[in-house]
Design a protein around this motif. Structure first.
Motif, PDB file in Angstrom:
ATOM      1  N   LEU A 256      44.103  44.123  25.022  1.00 57.20           N
ATOM      2  CA  LEU A 256      44.950  44.149  26.212  1.00 57.20           C
ATOM      3  C   LEU A 256      44.278  43.420  27.364  1.00 57.20           C
ATOM      4  O   LEU A 256      44.915  42.615  28.061  1.00 57.20           O
ATOM      5  CB  LEU A 256      45.257  45.601  26.613  1.00 57.20           C
ATOM      6  CG  LEU A 256      46.197  45.782  27.812  1.00 57.20           C
ATOM      7  CD1 LEU A 256      47.559  45.149  27.537  1.00 57.20           C
ATOM      8  CD2 LEU A 256      46.359  47.268  28.144  1.00 57.20           C
ATOM      9  N   ASN A 257      42.990  43.669  27.552  1.00 59.55           N
ATOM     10  CA  ASN A 257      42.264  42.971  28.617  1.00 59.55           C
ATOM     11  C   ASN A 257      42.205  41.474  28.358  1.00 59.55           C
ATOM     12  O   ASN A 257      42.289  40.664  29.289  1.00 59.55           O
ATOM     13  CB  ASN A 257      40.849  43.540  28.744  1.00 59.55           C
ATOM     14  CG  ASN A 257      40.835  44.920  29.376  1.00 59.55           C
ATOM     15  OD1 ASN A 257      41.727  45.260  30.154  1.00 59.55           O
ATOM     16  ND2 ASN A 257      39.836  45.719  29.048  1.00 59.55           N
ATOM     17  N   TYR A 258      42.074  41.103  27.089  1.00 65.55           N
ATOM     18  CA  TYR A 258      42.075  39.679  26.731  1.00 65.55           C
ATOM     19  C   TYR A 258      43.418  39.044  27.094  1.00 65.55           C
ATOM     20  O   TYR A 258      43.466  37.923  27.621  1.00 65.55           O
ATOM     21  CB  TYR A 258      41.800  39.526  25.238  1.00 65.55           C
ATOM     22  CG  TYR A 258      41.898  38.090  24.754  1.00 65.55           C
ATOM     23  CD1 TYR A 258      40.883  37.172  25.007  1.00 65.55           C
ATOM     24  CD2 TYR A 258      43.026  37.656  24.042  1.00 65.55           C
ATOM     25  CE1 TYR A 258      40.977  35.858  24.573  1.00 65.55           C
ATOM     26  CE2 TYR A 258      43.136  36.347  23.601  1.00 65.55           C
ATOM     27  CZ  TYR A 258      42.110  35.453  23.870  1.00 65.55           C
ATOM     28  OH  TYR A 258      42.219  34.149  23.446  1.00 65.55           O
ATOM     29  N   PHE A 259      44.496  39.755  26.832  1.00 70.35           N
ATOM     30  CA  PHE A 259      45.837  39.265  27.177  1.00 70.35           C
ATOM     31  C   PHE A 259      45.962  39.042  28.677  1.00 70.35           C
ATOM     32  O   PHE A 259      46.433  37.988  29.129  1.00 70.35           O
ATOM     33  CB  PHE A 259      46.889  40.262  26.697  1.00 70.35           C
ATOM     34  CG  PHE A 259      48.253  40.025  27.277  1.00 70.35           C
ATOM     35  CD1 PHE A 259      49.063  38.991  26.827  1.00 70.35           C
ATOM     36  CD2 PHE A 259      48.741  40.852  28.288  1.00 70.35           C
ATOM     37  CE1 PHE A 259      50.335  38.780  27.369  1.00 70.35           C
ATOM     38  CE2 PHE A 259      49.997  40.649  28.837  1.00 70.35           C
ATOM     39  CZ  PHE A 259      50.789  39.605  28.379  1.00 70.35           C
ATOM     40  N   PHE A 260      45.556  40.033  29.470  1.00 74.57           N
ATOM     41  CA  PHE A 260      45.672  39.896  30.924  1.00 74.57           C
ATOM     42  C   PHE A 260      44.804  38.755  31.454  1.00 74.57           C
ATOM     43  O   PHE A 260      45.226  38.005  32.349  1.00 74.57           O
ATOM     44  CB  PHE A 260      45.308  41.202  31.617  1.00 74.57           C
ATOM     45  CG  PHE A 260      46.359  42.260  31.504  1.00 74.57           C
ATOM     46  CD1 PHE A 260      47.666  42.009  31.898  1.00 74.57           C
ATOM     47  CD2 PHE A 260      46.058  43.511  30.995  1.00 74.57           C
ATOM     48  CE1 PHE A 260      48.647  42.979  31.800  1.00 74.57           C
ATOM     49  CE2 PHE A 260      47.034  44.487  30.886  1.00 74.57           C
ATOM     50  CZ  PHE A 260      48.331  44.224  31.287  1.00 74.57           C
ATOM     51  N   ASP A 261      43.603  38.620  30.907  1.00 76.12           N
ATOM     52  CA  ASP A 261      42.730  37.521  31.339  1.00 76.12           C
ATOM     53  C   ASP A 261      43.361  36.167  31.022  1.00 76.12           C
ATOM     54  O   ASP A 261      43.310  35.235  31.839  1.00 76.12           O
ATOM     55  CB  ASP A 261      41.365  37.628  30.648  1.00 76.12           C
ATOM     56  CG  ASP A 261      40.530  38.787  31.164  1.00 76.12           C
ATOM     57  OD1 ASP A 261      40.851  39.303  32.261  1.00 76.12           O
ATOM     58  OD2 ASP A 261      39.585  39.201  30.471  1.00 76.12           O
ATOM     59  N   LYS A 262      43.962  36.068  29.843  1.00 76.42           N
ATOM     60  CA  LYS A 262      44.575  34.805  29.430  1.00 76.42           C
ATOM     61  C   LYS A 262      45.792  34.478  30.290  1.00 76.42           C
ATOM     62  O   LYS A 262      45.973  33.344  30.741  1.00 76.42           O
ATOM     63  CB  LYS A 262      44.980  34.893  27.954  1.00 76.42           C
ATOM     64  CG  LYS A 262      45.354  33.556  27.340  1.00 76.42           C
ATOM     65  CD  LYS A 262      45.588  33.700  25.833  1.00 76.42           C
ATOM     66  CE  LYS A 262      45.970  32.360  25.221  1.00 76.42           C
ATOM     67  NZ  LYS A 262      46.232  32.501  23.762  1.00 76.42           N
ATOM     68  N   VAL A 263      46.629  35.494  30.542  1.00 73.00           N
ATOM     69  CA  VAL A 263      47.800  35.278  31.401  1.00 73.00           C
ATOM     70  C   VAL A 263      47.371  34.904  32.811  1.00 73.00           C
ATOM     71  O   VAL A 263      47.957  34.019  33.444  1.00 73.00           O
ATOM     72  CB  VAL A 263      48.693  36.540  31.429  1.00 73.00           C
ATOM     73  CG1 VAL A 263      49.764  36.417  32.519  1.00 73.00           C
ATOM     74  CG2 VAL A 263      49.369  36.752  30.083  1.00 73.00           C
ATOM     75  N   ASN A 264      46.340  35.563  33.302  1.00 66.55           N
ATOM     76  CA  ASN A 264      45.879  35.281  34.662  1.00 66.55           C
ATOM     77  C   ASN A 264      45.378  33.843  34.808  1.00 66.55           C
ATOM     78  O   ASN A 264      45.608  33.191  35.827  1.00 66.55           O
ATOM     79  CB  ASN A 264      44.776  36.265  35.054  1.00 66.55           C
ATOM     80  CG  ASN A 264      44.376  36.126  36.511  1.00 66.55           C
ATOM     81  OD1 ASN A 264      45.223  36.095  37.396  1.00 66.55           O
ATOM     82  ND2 ASN A 264      43.086  36.019  36.761  1.00 66.55           N
ATOM     83  N   LEU A 265      44.682  33.339  33.783  1.00 68.66           N
ATOM     84  CA  LEU A 265      44.208  31.954  33.823  1.00 68.66           C
ATOM     85  C   LEU A 265      45.367  30.970  33.948  1.00 68.66           C
ATOM     86  O   LEU A 265      45.263  29.924  34.578  1.00 68.66           O
ATOM     87  CB  LEU A 265      43.390  31.638  32.570  1.00 68.66           C
ATOM     88  CG  LEU A 265      41.976  32.209  32.505  1.00 68.66           C
ATOM     89  CD1 LEU A 265      41.355  31.937  31.135  1.00 68.66           C
ATOM     90  CD2 LEU A 265      41.104  31.606  33.611  1.00 68.66           C
ATOM     91  N   GLU A 266      46.491  31.322  33.344  1.00 70.24           N
ATOM     92  CA  GLU A 266      47.658  30.446  33.351  1.00 70.24           C
ATOM     93  C   GLU A 266      48.515  30.610  34.601  1.00 70.24           C
ATOM     94  O   GLU A 266      49.209  29.674  35.012  1.00 70.24           O
ATOM     95  CB  GLU A 266      48.531  30.732  32.119  1.00 70.24           C
ATOM     96  CG  GLU A 266      47.816  30.609  30.787  1.00 70.24           C
ATOM     97  CD  GLU A 266      47.829  29.194  30.250  1.00 70.24           C
ATOM     98  OE1 GLU A 266      48.405  28.320  30.907  1.00 70.24           O
ATOM     99  OE2 GLU A 266      47.266  28.974  29.164  1.00 70.24           O
ATOM    100  N   THR A 267      48.483  31.808  35.213  1.00 68.07           N
ATOM    101  CA  THR A 267      49.507  32.124  36.208  1.00 68.07           C
ATOM    102  C   THR A 267      49.017  32.577  37.576  1.00 68.07           C
ATOM    103  O   THR A 267      49.817  32.658  38.514  1.00 68.07           O
ATOM    104  CB  THR A 267      50.428  33.235  35.665  1.00 68.07           C
ATOM    105  OG1 THR A 267      49.661  34.443  35.508  1.00 68.07           O
ATOM    106  CG2 THR A 267      51.066  32.836  34.348  1.00 68.07           C
TER     107      THR A 267
END
Length: 406
Positions: free
Chosen positions: A375-386
């Motif tokens: 879940l933290n990996y998902f949020f980190d990845k989304v944050n990098l994009e958005t």
């Protein structure tokens, strides 16, 4: 003009407009009304202004164009500027075969814009990308005045972004958002990607209702289901077919997810568009709780921002709704529903983030059982994009606006 002049002439007040004006589109409570605190702390005068004339001085902490000590003279000067402009543009409007109503609306909004500019603010900002008078503000402003705009959403392909945006500064969420502007026309002098400003807003609310809290206490997992604007008779991204299919999916999932509470949050009267049969089905399911709503800002309890405080998962009826990004900004797993758009879009790279009818059950179970690490990996990845998790987006926008005032 006579009506507006009567309203302004009879008012006796010493109220002066601020150097910075937040221009509000509607006479409604506003989640950004607390912004005056920031400007006061930075010793900059500020006024929240509604784009209307009114016999009242203010409402919901916002003033009208007729509320200030120089409103009467500003209106007279604004009329002169409007008449000069009208003489120059009448031929063009005639050649374009603009209707009499359209021409009247142009003159009225031009008068309002000229009046506001004659009141003398140095910076005017707001969510004005979908308002024709946003173009007029930039066109009519004086040399010392700045027009700043921020989007009311986050638009990414294949969702078309705002067009014909004219402003000195545009505050975007990220490069995806600001890069999806003005494909057909417009002019922006500077773009600042500040992050998701709605991450910082606070609802004008009393919080969660006692009734909802009693129901929530019986469940260990809360799924907030957010609706979006539906148009039954006009061309619109969401019609009744889309809406009914979404509700049927929520009903289906609620009947298998017995330990989860589905809180359906209305937006603008969507529940009233459902058939009697669907309403009966919803009412008969114990783990569905409906928060009906016609005007979000007028709710006393159970605003979307309140519901995020108890949500474990959010399902949005439209995958590009701002509720998706507000939820992610709070680090709440989110599913965006996409019923009828088959085109692959940018965020398909994230599993179970944007799904159709056949994937909702899998998506719910995926997010309910995801590990904390993933879940933290998902949020980190989304944050990098958005930029969704970027702190102080609203404050960064305000600080930049303050710097424009001498």
């Amino acid at each position: 003009f006579i009506k507006q002049y009567h309203v302004t002439y009879k008012r006796k007040t010493d109220l002066q407009i601020g150097d910075i004006v937040y221009l509000r589109r509607k006479v409604l409570p506003d989640a950004f009304s607390h912004s005056h605190k920031f400007f006061k702390e930075n010793n900059v005068s500020f006024s929240g202004v509604i784009f209307e004339f009114n016999s009242s001085e203010s409402k919901y902490g916002l003033y009208f164009l007729s509320s200030f000590f120089n409103s009467s003279s500003a209106l007279k000067n604004g009329l002169l500027n409007t008449l000069k402009d009208a003489l120059k543009n009448t031929v063009i409007f005639f050649q374009l075969a603009v209707s009499a109503k359209g021409y009247y609306n142009f003159l009225r909004e031009l008068l309002y814009v000229n009046t506001l500019l004659e009141l003398g603010p140095k910076v005017i900002y707001g969510s004005l990308t979908d308002r024709p008078y946003g173009v007029l503000l930039y066109r009519q402003k004086k040399s010392y005045q700045k027009i700043c705009m921020h989007s009311d959403g986050f638009y990414f392909s294949p969702i078309p972004g705002p067009e014909y945006v004219y402003s000195d500064v545009f505050y975007g969420v990220n490069k995806l958002d600001s890069g999806n502007l003005n494909h057909h026309g417009g002019n922006i002098n500077r773009i600042e990607n500040v992050g998701l400003y709605r991450r910082s807003i606070k609802a004008n609310s009393y919080g969660l209702s006692d009734d909802l809290l009693r129901v929530v206490a019986n469940y260990g997992y809360i799924i907030v289901v957010t609706l979006a604007t539906v148009r039954a008779e006009k061309y619109f991204p969401i019609n009744l077919e889309y809406f009914n299919n979404f509700i049927l999916q929520i009903i289906k999932q609620s009947r298998t997810q017995h330990s989860s509470l589905f809180v359906i949050k209305g937006k603008k009267g969507e529940i009233e568009l459902l058939s009697d049969d669907l309403i009966k089905q919803l009412d008969a399911i114990p783990n569905i709780y409906i928060v009906p709503c016609n005007t979000p800002y007028l709710l006393k309890y159970n605003h979307f921002e309140d519901l995020l405080e108890i949500a474990h998962l959010v399902i949005s009826m439209h995958y590009a709704s701002m509720t998706v990004w507000q939820s992610l900004a709070k680090k709440i797993p989110t599913i965006g529903y996409n019923y009828c758009v088959e085109d692959k879009e940018y965020f398909d790279r994230f599993p179970y983030f944007i799904v159709g009818n056949n994937e909702i059950e899998e998506a719910i179970n995926y997010w309910k059982n995801i590990s904390k690490e993933n879940l933290n990996y998902f949020f980190d990845k989304v944050n990098l994009e958005t930029n969704m998790l970027k702190d102080n987006a609203l404050q960064n926008m305000y600080r930049d606006i303050c710097d424009m005032v001498d």
